[in-house]
Write an enzyme that holds these catalytic residues in place. Structure first.
Site, mmCIF file in Angstrom:
data_model
loop_
_atom_site.group_PDB
_atom_site.id
_atom_site.type_symbol
_atom_site.label_atom_id
_atom_site.label_comp_id
_atom_site.label_asym_id
_atom_site.label_seq_id
_atom_site.Cartn_x
_atom_site.Cartn_y
_atom_site.Cartn_z
ATOM 1 N N CYS A 137 0.839 -1.202 0.000
ATOM 2 C CA CYS A 137 0.000 0.000 0.000
ATOM 3 C C CYS A 137 0.874 1.253 0.000
ATOM 4 O O CYS A 137 1.397 1.653 1.047
ATOM 5 C CB CYS A 137 -0.932 0.003 1.208
ATOM 6 S SG CYS A 137 -2.024 1.450 1.270
ATOM 7 N N CYS A 140 -0.525 4.085 2.130
ATOM 8 C CA CYS A 140 -0.313 3.882 3.564
ATOM 9 C C CYS A 140 1.132 4.152 3.967
ATOM 10 O O CYS A 140 1.401 4.786 4.991
ATOM 11 C CB CYS A 140 -0.672 2.446 3.964
ATOM 12 S SG CYS A 140 -2.255 1.847 3.358
ATOM 13 N N ASP A 141 2.072 3.637 3.184
ATOM 14 C CA ASP A 141 3.469 3.578 3.632
ATOM 15 C C ASP A 141 4.432 4.442 2.836
ATOM 16 O O ASP A 141 5.608 4.544 3.208
ATOM 17 C CB ASP A 141 3.960 2.121 3.572
ATOM 18 C CG ASP A 141 3.150 1.200 4.471
ATOM 19 O OD1 ASP A 141 2.645 1.683 5.502
ATOM 20 O OD2 ASP A 141 3.026 0.005 4.147
#
Length: 322
Positions: A137, A140-141
């Site tokens: 992701c 997300c990261d």
């Protein structure tokens, strides 16, 4: 004898969507039951640092956030049960769901929040490097890799979108695809090809995730050319696997309307499914955003939709009795 558990509202799944639905349903006086499933807490329990969930100035841990959501749901009146539902009957009401524990759940309304899982390559070295440079992701990261060299693995819309997104943080993004052309929409391909900070390695698959240093972290990828078999190495500090997601909808195949990708179909702007009284929220119905905060938002919607459905049904029953 079969242990029968009856409830006005059953929530299937215990990620941000499921727990949020339970919190709102409990506050509406529905006394919901959450059946956690085989991965209590959902995908966030496999995530360490979380920086993009609203309300927390400092980095928080994914498992801790899910523990807090569960505690809040229980605090306002939710009953949480650890079980895995293996069979459902949505042809009659109350709906009947059978768990591996032997319990049978009867529910006047059902919220499905079973989520989706990212597809991985299946390499042992990939599994070892999850959280240490391997991610599924970018949204997300990606922030953790600002200023670093990163790679995206895949060739569809998700891969191209993630590569473009990562240019917000990295000046050196490599897209790795096992074919000689992309499957992404043309408009996305045009944006990708035009971006000066993205390069593409064609006809190649990841053979190995390479690590080093102390603490251990990703240092590169060994690539295998699918046409020649030649092995080459690309130096990267972050690798994002973007080969798609699989929604946890096997239980509902042939029983609920699913879209072409296997996600539960809902009425636009709602969480209502093809069966009245059944609602879906989170990643099991959302193949676009797939964030904890959007999952929680649709969990709220599902609880409100379910509460209105049950209230309308109760009102109609009273009218008929009069």
């Amino acid at each position: 004898m079969t242990n029968i558990v009856s409830t006005r509202l059953l929530v299937l799944g215990s990620g941000p969507a499921g727990y949020t639905a339970a919190i709102y349903a409990a506050r509406a006086g529905l006394s919901p039951i959450v059946v956690q499933g085989i991965q209590p807490g959902g995908q966030l329990t496999t995530t360490t640092d979380v920086e993009n969930y609203p309300g927390f100035r400092d980095v928080i841990q994914g498992p801790w956030l899910m523990e807090e959501m569960q505690a809040q749901a229980e605090h306002v009146g939710t009953k949480v049960i650890w079980d895995h539902v293996a069979e459902v009957d949505l042809t009659r009401r109350p709906f009947v769901l059978k768990g591996d524990s032997g319990s049978e759940y009867h529910a006047d309304a059902l919220v499905i929040a079973t989520g989706a899982q990212a597809k991985w390559l299946g390499l042992p070295s990939e599994e070892h490097m999850k959280g240490k440079g391997a991610s599924a992701c970018a949204t997300c990261d990606g922030f953790f890799y600002r200023g670093k060299k990163v790679a995206v693995i895949g060739g569809g819309n998700t891969a191209v979108e993630e590569a473009l997104y990562l240019t917000n943080h990295s000046h050196d993004v490599t897209l790795i695809h096992r074919r000689d052309s992309l499957r992404a929409e043309k408009i996305l391909q045009d944006r990708l090809f035009a971006h000066p900070n993205i390069k593409i390695i064609w006809d190649s698959e990841v053979a190995e995730f390479i690590s080093g240093g102390s603490p251990e972290a990703l240092t590169g990828l060994d690539l295998r050319n699918v046409k020649t078999g030649e092995i080459s190495r690309v130096d990267v500090e972050g690798a994002f696997v973007a080969i798609g997601h699989k929604p946890a909808t096997e239980l509902f195949e042939g029983k609920l309307k699913l879209d072409s990708d296997g996600y539960i179909a809902v009425e636009t702007g709602t969480t209502r499914t093809s069966i009245p009284g059944v609602f879906a929220c989170g990643d099991v119905m959302d193949k676009i955003y797939r964030q904890a905060v959007t999952a929680a938002g649709t969990g709220c919607m599902a609880a409100l939709d379910a509460e209105r459905f049950l209230a309308a049904e109760e009102f109609d029953a009273l009218q008929a009795a009069e």
